[in-house]
Motif scaffolding. Structure first.
Motif, PDB file in Angstrom:
ATOM      1  N   LEU A   1     -13.200   7.354   2.033  1.00  0.00           N
ATOM      2  CA  LEU A   1     -11.916   7.353   1.599  1.00  0.00           C
ATOM      3  C   LEU A   1     -11.761   8.403   0.411  1.00  0.00           C
TER       4      LEU A   1
ATOM      5  N   MET B   1     -14.990  -2.600  11.083  1.00  0.00           N
ATOM      6  CA  MET B   1     -16.284  -3.318  11.113  1.00  0.00           C
ATOM      7  C   MET B   1     -16.931  -3.438  12.567  1.00  0.00           C
TER       8      MET B   1
ATOM      9  N   LEU C   1      -8.064  -0.968   6.375  1.00  0.00           N
ATOM     10  CA  LEU C   1      -9.431  -0.536   6.066  1.00  0.00           C
ATOM     11  C   LEU C   1      -9.262   0.068   4.614  1.00  0.00           C
ATOM     12  N   VAL C   2      -8.265   0.621   4.351  1.00  0.00           N
ATOM     13  CA  VAL C   2      -8.005   1.613   3.144  1.00  0.00           C
ATOM     14  C   VAL C   2      -7.669   0.365   2.176  1.00  0.00           C
ATOM     15  N   LEU C   3      -7.030  -0.736   2.410  1.00  0.00           N
ATOM     16  CA  LEU C   3      -6.887  -1.496   1.356  1.00  0.00           C
ATOM     17  C   LEU C   3      -8.131  -2.336   1.060  1.00  0.00           C
ATOM     18  N   ALA C   4      -8.752  -2.452   1.978  1.00  0.00           N
ATOM     19  CA  ALA C   4     -10.252  -3.252   1.643  1.00  0.00           C
ATOM     20  C   ALA C   4     -11.034  -2.453   0.908  1.00  0.00           C
ATOM     21  N   MET C   5     -11.152  -1.113   1.150  1.00  0.00           N
ATOM     22  CA  MET C   5     -11.907  -0.351   0.469  1.00  0.00           C
ATOM     23  C   MET C   5     -11.613  -0.229  -1.013  1.00  0.00           C
ATOM     24  N   ARG C   6     -10.259  -0.151  -1.216  1.00  0.00           N
ATOM     25  CA  ARG C   6      -9.670  -0.088  -2.648  1.00  0.00           C
ATOM     26  C   ARG C   6      -9.917  -1.312  -3.307  1.00  0.00           C
TER      27      ARG C   6
ATOM     28  N   ASN D   1      -5.113   4.389  10.033  1.00  0.00           N
ATOM     29  CA  ASN D   1      -5.631   3.807   9.004  1.00  0.00           C
ATOM     30  C   ASN D   1      -6.072   2.227   9.639  1.00  0.00           C
ATOM     31  N   PRO D   2      -7.391   2.133  10.426  1.00  0.00           N
ATOM     32  CA  PRO D   2      -7.418   0.949  11.042  1.00  0.00           C
ATOM     33  C   PRO D   2      -7.445  -0.355  10.393  1.00  0.00           C
ATOM     34  N   SER D   3      -7.291  -1.411  10.977  1.00  0.00           N
ATOM     35  CA  SER D   3      -7.482  -2.690  10.252  1.00  0.00           C
ATOM     36  C   SER D   3      -9.007  -2.831  10.025  1.00  0.00           C
ATOM     37  N   LEU D   4      -9.315  -3.750   9.029  1.00  0.00           N
ATOM     38  CA  LEU D   4     -10.972  -3.611   8.707  1.00  0.00           C
ATOM     39  C   LEU D   4     -11.732  -4.255   9.691  1.00  0.00           C
TER      40      LEU D   4
ATOM     41  N   PRO E   1      -6.919  -7.074   6.382  1.00  0.00           N
ATOM     42  CA  PRO E   1      -6.098  -5.923   5.831  1.00  0.00           C
ATOM     43  C   PRO E   1      -6.430  -4.740   6.570  1.00  0.00           C
TER      44      PRO E   1
ATOM     45  N   MET F   1       0.793  -1.266   0.119  1.00  0.00           N
ATOM     46  CA  MET F   1       0.036  -0.035  -0.003  1.00  0.00           C
ATOM     47  C   MET F   1       0.815   1.330   0.056  1.00  0.00           C
TER      48      MET F   1
ATOM     49  N   LEU G   1     -12.393 -13.358   9.555  1.00  0.00           N
ATOM     50  CA  LEU G   1     -13.028 -12.600   8.427  1.00  0.00           C
ATOM     51  C   LEU G   1     -12.979 -13.409   7.460  1.00  0.00           C
TER      52      LEU G   1
ATOM     53  N   GLU H   1     -19.631  -3.402  -2.912  1.00  0.00           N
ATOM     54  CA  GLU H   1     -19.688  -2.928  -1.883  1.00  0.00           C
ATOM     55  C   GLU H   1     -18.821  -3.793  -0.842  1.00  0.00           C
ATOM     56  N   ILE H   2     -17.927  -2.885   0.206  1.00  0.00           N
ATOM     57  CA  ILE H   2     -17.024  -3.611   1.216  1.00  0.00           C
ATOM     58  C   ILE H   2     -17.798  -4.793   1.978  1.00  0.00           C
ATOM     59  N   VAL H   3     -19.022  -4.409   2.210  1.00  0.00           N
ATOM     60  CA  VAL H   3     -19.875  -5.268   3.181  1.00  0.00           C
ATOM     61  C   VAL H   3     -19.994  -6.603   2.145  1.00  0.00           C
TER      62      VAL H   3
ATOM     63  N   PHE I   1     -16.448  -8.656   2.298  1.00  0.00           N
ATOM     64  CA  PHE I   1     -15.794  -9.265   3.503  1.00  0.00           C
ATOM     65  C   PHE I   1     -16.997  -9.353   4.771  1.00  0.00           C
ATOM     66  N   LYS I   2     -16.660 -10.495   5.154  1.00  0.00           N
ATOM     67  CA  LYS I   2     -17.755 -10.686   6.335  1.00  0.00           C
ATOM     68  C   LYS I   2     -17.097 -11.030   7.489  1.00  0.00           C
ATOM     69  N   LEU I   3     -17.511 -10.638   8.757  1.00  0.00           N
ATOM     70  CA  LEU I   3     -16.969 -10.928   9.691  1.00  0.00           C
ATOM     71  C   LEU I   3     -17.727 -11.880  10.564  1.00  0.00           C
TER      72      LEU I   3
END
Lengths: 74, 74
Positions: free
Chosen positions: A70, A54, B50-55, A47-50, B48, A1, B8, B63-65, B68-70
């Motif tokens: 973002l 969540m 959050l920024v990486l996940a969003m990208r 930048n937090p972890s996902l 990951p 990143m 995750l 959608e990010i939702v 990825f599922k928690l």
DNA sequence: ACATAATGTAAGAAATACATTACATTAACA
DNA sequence: TGTTAATGTAATGTATTTCTTACATTATGT
């Protein structure tokens, strides 16, 4: 990143103090992190972890998309 | 953040090979990370940022939702 | 004014994300 | 079958997140 070209904005504080109406400490407890982490996030320090993102969204009962935005910085 | 109680799940691979139809390398390029990072994420090796996940979500146009599922592990 | 709660913040340690390099295996296809 | 593309994976290093501890400042209420 890459480090620069994306910055993250959030409204944790807004929602925490608004509809959630809880303290940083209470939020941290519910989320399972420290108060300092919440404070740093509200301040936009990193930048937090996902997973953290969540869990915060879940506790605050908002979609993650509504909590974090973002934006390109260049 | 605790290590254990949340795992995750993601369907990066599914979407990448499905509607996106691109290689790991191409996805990595578009996202701005390495192929190894994509591979590790698909394998679920880590949580990951959050920024990486969003990208990734943005590049895959989901959608990010939905990506990825928690889930609690206990 | 005093006590307590809430928040700011900083230093250092610990954990982990992510990159780099490198090589092996598998898939695709001429 | 041979060549190349795609993927698996490991080791090691760097960067960043998160925790811990600690103390200072600000808000709230009596």
């Amino acid at each position: 990143m890459e480090k620069q070209p994306y910055s993250l904005h959030n409204n944790i504080r807004l929602i925490r103090r608004g509809k959630a109406d809880i303290t940083q400490e209470k939020l941290a407890d519910k989320v399972g992190c420290t108060r300092q982490t919440i404070a740093a996030l509200e301040k936009g320090v990193y930048n937090p972890s996902l997973v953290l993102a969540m869990r915060i969204a879940k506790v605050l009962q908002v979609e993650i998309v509504d909590l974090f935005k973002l934006q390109k910085t260049n």
